[in-house]
Design an enzyme around this catalytic site. Structure first.
Site, mmCIF file in Angstrom:
data_model
loop_
_atom_site.group_PDB
_atom_site.id
_atom_site.type_symbol
_atom_site.label_atom_id
_atom_site.label_comp_id
_atom_site.label_asym_id
_atom_site.label_seq_id
_atom_site.Cartn_x
_atom_site.Cartn_y
_atom_site.Cartn_z
ATOM 1 C CG ASP A 155 -2.059 0.974 1.113
ATOM 2 O OD1 ASP A 155 -2.380 1.386 -0.025
ATOM 3 O OD2 ASP A 155 -2.629 1.346 2.153
ATOM 4 C CG ASN B 209 1.844 1.460 -5.245
ATOM 5 O OD1 ASN B 209 2.788 1.270 -4.499
ATOM 6 N ND2 ASN B 209 1.306 0.504 -5.996
ATOM 7 C CD GLU C 294 3.817 -12.972 15.909
ATOM 8 O OE1 GLU C 294 3.637 -11.793 16.294
ATOM 9 O OE2 GLU C 294 3.560 -13.968 16.617
ATOM 10 N NE ARG D 16 -4.592 7.137 -6.702
ATOM 11 C CZ ARG D 16 -4.369 6.613 -5.506
ATOM 12 N NH1 ARG D 16 -4.049 7.383 -4.500
ATOM 13 N NH2 ARG D 16 -4.487 5.320 -5.318
ATOM 14 C CD1 TRP E 90 7.304 6.536 -2.906
ATOM 15 C CD2 TRP E 90 6.705 6.931 -5.038
ATOM 16 N NE1 TRP E 90 8.451 6.620 -3.666
ATOM 17 C CE2 TRP E 90 8.105 6.874 -4.969
ATOM 18 C CE3 TRP E 90 6.099 7.169 -6.273
ATOM 19 C CZ2 TRP E 90 8.924 7.031 -6.091
ATOM 20 C CZ3 TRP E 90 6.905 7.344 -7.389
ATOM 21 C CH2 TRP E 90 8.306 7.266 -7.286
ATOM 22 C CB SER F 220 -7.682 -3.667 3.296
ATOM 23 O OG SER F 220 -7.430 -2.417 3.903
ATOM 24 C CB SER G 169 -8.767 -5.355 -2.558
ATOM 25 O OG SER G 169 -9.439 -4.136 -2.792
ATOM 26 C CB SER G 170 -13.104 -8.050 -4.164
ATOM 27 O OG SER G 170 -13.001 -8.105 -2.757
ATOM 28 N NE ARG H 86 -2.747 -1.313 4.545
ATOM 29 C CZ ARG H 86 -4.016 -1.401 4.188
ATOM 30 N NH1 ARG H 86 -4.800 -2.292 4.735
ATOM 31 N NH2 ARG H 86 -4.515 -0.578 3.274
ATOM 32 C CG ASN I 145 -8.058 -2.048 -4.825
ATOM 33 O OD1 ASN I 145 -7.173 -2.869 -4.618
ATOM 34 N ND2 ASN I 145 -8.251 -1.021 -3.998
HETATM 35 C C1 IPE Z 1 -5.388 -2.756 0.007
HETATM 36 O O1 IPE Z 1 -5.055 -1.440 -0.241
HETATM 37 C C2 IPE Z 1 -5.397 -3.549 -1.256
HETATM 38 C C3 IPE Z 1 -4.143 -3.640 -1.979
HETATM 39 C C4 IPE Z 1 -2.964 -3.210 -1.599
HETATM 40 C C5 IPE Z 1 -4.242 -4.320 -3.221
HETATM 41 P P1 IPE Z 1 -6.159 -0.294 -0.333
HETATM 42 O O2 IPE Z 1 -5.423 0.988 -0.449
HETATM 43 O O3 IPE Z 1 -7.131 -0.586 -1.399
HETATM 44 O O4 IPE Z 1 -6.894 -0.412 1.084
HETATM 45 P P2 IPE Z 1 -7.828 0.602 1.844
HETATM 46 O O5 IPE Z 1 -8.915 0.980 0.906
HETATM 47 O O6 IPE Z 1 -7.001 1.798 2.210
HETATM 48 O O7 IPE Z 1 -8.295 -0.144 3.048
HETATM 49 C C1 IPE Z 2 -1.684 0.169 -3.337
HETATM 50 O O1 IPE Z 2 -1.424 1.530 -3.339
HETATM 51 C C2 IPE Z 2 -1.908 -0.369 -4.717
HETATM 52 C C3 IPE Z 2 -3.273 -0.826 -4.987
HETATM 53 C C4 IPE Z 2 -4.262 -0.852 -4.147
HETATM 54 C C5 IPE Z 2 -3.537 -1.288 -6.333
HETATM 55 P P1 IPE Z 2 -2.611 2.586 -3.318
HETATM 56 O O2 IPE Z 2 -3.004 2.892 -4.710
HETATM 57 O O3 IPE Z 2 -3.709 2.129 -2.435
HETATM 58 O O4 IPE Z 2 -1.877 3.846 -2.683
HETATM 59 P P2 IPE Z 2 -2.507 4.878 -1.652
HETATM 60 O O5 IPE Z 2 -2.983 4.103 -0.473
HETATM 61 O O6 IPE Z 2 -3.626 5.570 -2.361
HETATM 62 O O7 IPE Z 2 -1.370 5.787 -1.329
HETATM 63 MG MG MG Z 3 -4.118 2.404 -0.448
#
Ligand code: IPE
Ligand code: IPE
Ligand code: MG
Length: 259
Positions: free
Chosen positions: A25, A27, A210, A38, A30, A199, A70-71, A191, A73
């Site tokens: 998580d 990306n 752990e 993004r 960052w 999530s 994730s389902s 994480r 996303n």
């Molecule tokens: C969890 O990240 C899923 C993946 C890294 C693929 P999310 O960024 O989607 O999670 P939430 O929405 O903040 O809980």
């Molecule tokens: C995780 O990074 C990648 C995926 C869920 C595909 P995010 O895209 O959730 O990055 P943040 O949480 O918005 O920074």
């Molecule tokens: Mg995220």
């Protein structure tokens, strides 16, 4: 052969976790912090995957499971979802060649019928190509949800044995139908990105794992960051319900919990 649930059998203590499961998580943040779109963060995220796969293999990890999509996303803006699908397809083509050369076995878990026929074919080809490799197993969780996993396992178990009595519905009966039935349960969950939640990742399998959370964004998570997580893991005392003294004495877990 299905693995015994770690809530019933204590895995042998080891300095290096046998199975590491990661929510990659951060990306998007960052990239945003760098005034970039993004999706640039997702691109860098793939590079981090490449580095962490290699670092885990070198350290002797046997199973690395990565939450890629994730389902939930699908709820993201359509152009971000489209970009992630393109990136997934490109990674399946490019990274698999590299993984195969390194003896890595690739698996993809999740509700895969939601992906385009092209991506589904790339997944099947990648799994087939690497299935006999004997190195580390890398599992990508894509359109995966922990609740869906438990429900699909229940449905498949009952479809296989329609006459099942309620008393026959045990952990041992269900676990062979879970998506990760080919792997022991994760020893260490990581994480990145600062959030401290699961999530809807591996809900069943994380029962005694752990948990390690770091503020580092996924594109910045490198071998040194991985070593910090492993150092934290080594300091944990995995009791599996026993007392600290029993762990020190090496007392085995004798009576499994009642189902
Ligand atoms: C969890 O990240 C899923 C993946 C890294 C693929 P999310 O960024 O989607 O999670 P939430 O929405 O903040 O809980
Ligand atoms: C995780 O990074 C990648 C995926 C869920 C595909 P995010 O895209 O959730 O990055 P943040 O949480 O918005 O920074
Ligand atoms: Mg995220």
């Amino acid at each position: 052969m299905p693995h015994i649930s770690s809530t019933l059998a204590v895995p042998s203590a080891s300095d290096v976790p046998q199975h590491v499961a990661i929510i990659m998580d951060g990306n998007g943040r960052w990239a945003t912090h760098r005034h970039m779109p993004r999706v640039a963060g997702h691109g860098r995220g793939v590079e981090a995957v490449r580095n962490i796969v290699e670092a885990c293999a070198v350290r002797g990890v046997r199973y690395l499971t990565l939450f890629a999509f994730s389902s939930e996303n699908w709820r993201r803006p359509a152009d971000e979802v489209t970009f992630l699908m393109r990136l997934f397809a490109a990674a399946l083509r490019r990274e698999v060649v590299r993984m195969h050369a390194n003896g890595i076995r690739l698996r993809v878990v999740g509700e895969l019928t939601a992906f385009s026929p092209r991506i589904q074919r790339l997944i099947r080809d990648a799994e087939a190509k690497t299935q006999h490799n004997t190195g580390m197993t890398v599992t990508i969780a894509a359109n995966y949800g922990g609740r869906w996993d438990i429900l699909q396992a229940t449905r498949r178990m009952l479809a296989a044995s329609p006459a099942m009595a309620p008393a026959d519905i045990t952990e041992e009966a269900l676990t062979p139908f879970l998506q990760m039935s080919f792997a022991p349960e994760p020893d260490l969950f990581i994480r990145t990105g600062g959030e401290q939640r699961i999530s809807n990742f591996l809900l069943w399998q994380l029962a005694y794992t752990e948990l390690y959370f770091t503020d580092t964004y996924w594109p910045d998570f490198d071998a040194a960051a991985l070593d910090l997580a492993f150092a934290s893991y080594r300091q944990r005392e995995r009791r599996f319900g026993r007392t600290s003294a029993q762990v020190t004495n090496g007392t085995a877990v004798e009576s499994p919990v009642a189902n």
